[in-house]
Design a protein around this motif. Structure first.
Motif, mmCIF file in Angstrom:
data_model
loop_
_atom_site.group_PDB
_atom_site.id
_atom_site.type_symbol
_atom_site.label_atom_id
_atom_site.label_comp_id
_atom_site.label_asym_id
_atom_site.label_seq_id
_atom_site.Cartn_x
_atom_site.Cartn_y
_atom_site.Cartn_z
ATOM 1 N N TRP A 226 -16.637 5.883 7.944
ATOM 2 C CA TRP A 226 -16.103 5.387 6.683
ATOM 3 C C TRP A 226 -15.864 6.487 5.664
ATOM 4 N N LEU A 227 -16.854 7.333 5.472
ATOM 5 C CA LEU A 227 -16.802 8.259 4.343
ATOM 6 C C LEU A 227 -15.627 9.220 4.427
ATOM 7 N N SER A 228 -15.189 9.534 5.622
ATOM 8 C CA SER A 228 -14.052 10.447 5.762
ATOM 9 C C SER A 228 -12.742 9.817 5.291
ATOM 10 N N GLN A 229 -12.725 8.508 5.092
ATOM 11 C CA GLN A 229 -11.529 7.821 4.610
ATOM 12 C C GLN A 229 -11.461 7.772 3.078
ATOM 13 N N ILE A 230 -12.487 8.295 2.398
ATOM 14 C CA ILE A 230 -12.648 8.062 0.965
ATOM 15 C C ILE A 230 -12.436 9.354 0.174
ATOM 16 N N ASP A 231 -11.509 9.317 -0.765
ATOM 17 C CA ASP A 231 -11.320 10.446 -1.674
ATOM 18 C C ASP A 231 -12.359 10.453 -2.780
ATOM 19 N N TYR A 232 -12.667 9.270 -3.341
ATOM 20 C CA TYR A 232 -13.653 9.161 -4.415
ATOM 21 C C TYR A 232 -14.600 8.011 -4.088
ATOM 22 N N LEU B 219 0.831 -1.200 0.000
ATOM 23 C CA LEU B 219 0.000 0.000 0.000
ATOM 24 C C LEU B 219 0.869 1.255 0.000
ATOM 25 N N ALA B 220 1.985 1.204 0.697
ATOM 26 C CA ALA B 220 2.865 2.367 0.769
ATOM 27 C C ALA B 220 3.468 2.700 -0.588
ATOM 28 N N ALA B 221 3.606 1.699 -1.448
ATOM 29 C CA ALA B 221 4.188 1.917 -2.772
ATOM 30 C C ALA B 221 3.162 2.343 -3.811
ATOM 31 N N ALA B 222 1.887 2.361 -3.438
ATOM 32 C CA ALA B 222 0.820 2.654 -4.390
ATOM 33 C C ALA B 222 0.609 4.152 -4.560
ATOM 34 N N ASP B 223 -0.026 4.503 -5.668
ATOM 35 C CA ASP B 223 -0.539 5.859 -5.858
ATOM 36 C C ASP B 223 -2.021 5.918 -5.514
ATOM 37 N N VAL B 224 -2.742 4.845 -5.869
ATOM 38 C CA VAL B 224 -4.190 4.782 -5.679
ATOM 39 C C VAL B 224 -4.555 3.441 -5.048
ATOM 40 N N VAL B 225 -5.447 3.474 -4.057
ATOM 41 C CA VAL B 225 -5.948 2.278 -3.389
ATOM 42 C C VAL B 225 -7.439 2.161 -3.689
ATOM 43 N N LYS C 118 -2.340 8.112 0.335
ATOM 44 C CA LYS C 118 -2.705 7.645 -0.989
ATOM 45 C C LYS C 118 -4.101 8.128 -1.372
ATOM 46 N N THR C 119 -4.390 8.148 -2.663
ATOM 47 C CA THR C 119 -5.748 8.426 -3.133
ATOM 48 C C THR C 119 -6.578 7.175 -2.922
ATOM 49 N N THR C 120 -7.679 7.300 -2.189
ATOM 50 C CA THR C 120 -8.522 6.146 -1.873
ATOM 51 C C THR C 120 -9.832 6.210 -2.649
#
Length: 315
Positions: A187-193, A141-147, A170-172
């Protein structure tokens, strides 16, 4: 078109990690969907690689990203087929566990002549993805750009993945499918999209979504509840996107639909790939929509997902 050009010119593909389900789809076609209690003769049958997690991973890989898949399959023939299929798409599968005492997940799908479907999912090994597996994958996960997450694995694992993505900067992305009730408040506060369809948006927001105008209202409600950005997919009617403070309706592309099974997954995977490669949200939406429009003209889940060069040719 801008998104397609941007992706093809990216020197190093962005990294997408997909945490989710891997299913073998057992697909029957019939003139119509059966009524409750009815036995109906079908016209064809096929076994096709699927699962929302697997579909979105394949879409992200075909549409320009480096992809890692986190999930679980059984130690059976279906599991081997699914993993081999992902590897054939150059997807890193080191995070896919083989569970000795569980069967690989399956989805039983009936598709009618109007390309509508009914789906029954039996999670099998997908139900064994737990918080410990997510914690153990933190370097990935640390190496990702998007999760990217969905809801076909246990909720605690999904929340752990979203929280890890948020903590690591990361972008979630959450595609909240399938959803049966409003998500817990944190939950929703953890979500970018947040990317629901109209049914899921109605379930999460408490607002019926019968038109693009309704979707705008539902998106604003979901923003108030904590989601940073909301994209509500509306099938043939396109989608409504609330990005930052701007809301817009993106009409659908008219096509002759054959099978809508993986359209939403194709959009989500393509959108994630484009974001990972540095595209703007608008350009990522355009790419995702273009890919989804192609996918519904083909049968099956993963077989229907286009490659990036097909969008470039279309452009």
């Amino acid at each position: 078109m801008t998104a397609v050009k941007h992706q093809s010119e990216a020197a190093v593909p962005g990294r997408v990690v997909v945490i989710g389900s891997l299913n073998m789809d057992l697909v029957g076609r019939a003139e119509r969907l059966p009524h409750p209690g009815e036995t109906l003769a079908g016209t064809s049958f096929a076994t096709i690689a699927g699962g929302k997690g697997g579909n979105q991973a394949v879409a992200a890989a075909r549409l320009g990203a480096q992809v890692t898949m986190l999930g679980a399959v059984g130690a059976d023939a279906y599991g081997a087929q699914l993993v081999n299929g992902l590897k054939a798409e150059n997807i890193d599968c080191q995070g896919v566990a083989r569970i000795a005492d569980a069967a690989t997940g399956v989805a039983m799908i009936i598709v009618d002549e109007a390309s509508q479907n009914a789906i029954l999912i039996i999670p099998g090994a997908n139900a064994r993805v737990d918080v410990a597996a997510i914690n153990g994958a933190e370097p990935v996960l640390a190496a990702a750009d998007v999760v990217v997450c969905q809801l076909e694995i246990p909720y605690p694992a999904v929340l752990a993945a979203l929280q890890a993505g948020r903590r690591l900067g990361k972008t979630t992305i959450l595609n909240p499918a399938p959803v049966t009730a409003a998500l817990p408040g944190d939950w929703l506060s953890q979500i970018d999209y947040l990317i629901p369809n109209e049914i899921e948006a109605a379930m999460l927001s408490g607002i019926a979504v019968d038109s693009p105008q309704d979707a705008c209202i539902a998106a604003q409600r979901l923003r108030m509840l904590g989601a940073r950005n909301v994209i509500i997919t509306l099938g043939a009617r396109g989608l409504v996107a609330l990005i930052d403070n701007d809301v817009a309706h993106y009409p659908g592309t008219p096509v002759h639909a054959v099978d809508t099974t993986a359209a939403g997954d194709t959009f989500t995977g393509g959108f994630a790939a484009a974001l990972a490669n540095g595209a703007t949200p608008h350009a990522a939406i355009v790419l995702g929509q273009s890919a989804a429009a192609i996918s519904v003209t083909r049968a099956g889940a993963q077989p229907s997902i286009p490659y990036l060069h097909e969008l470039e040719h279309q452009a």
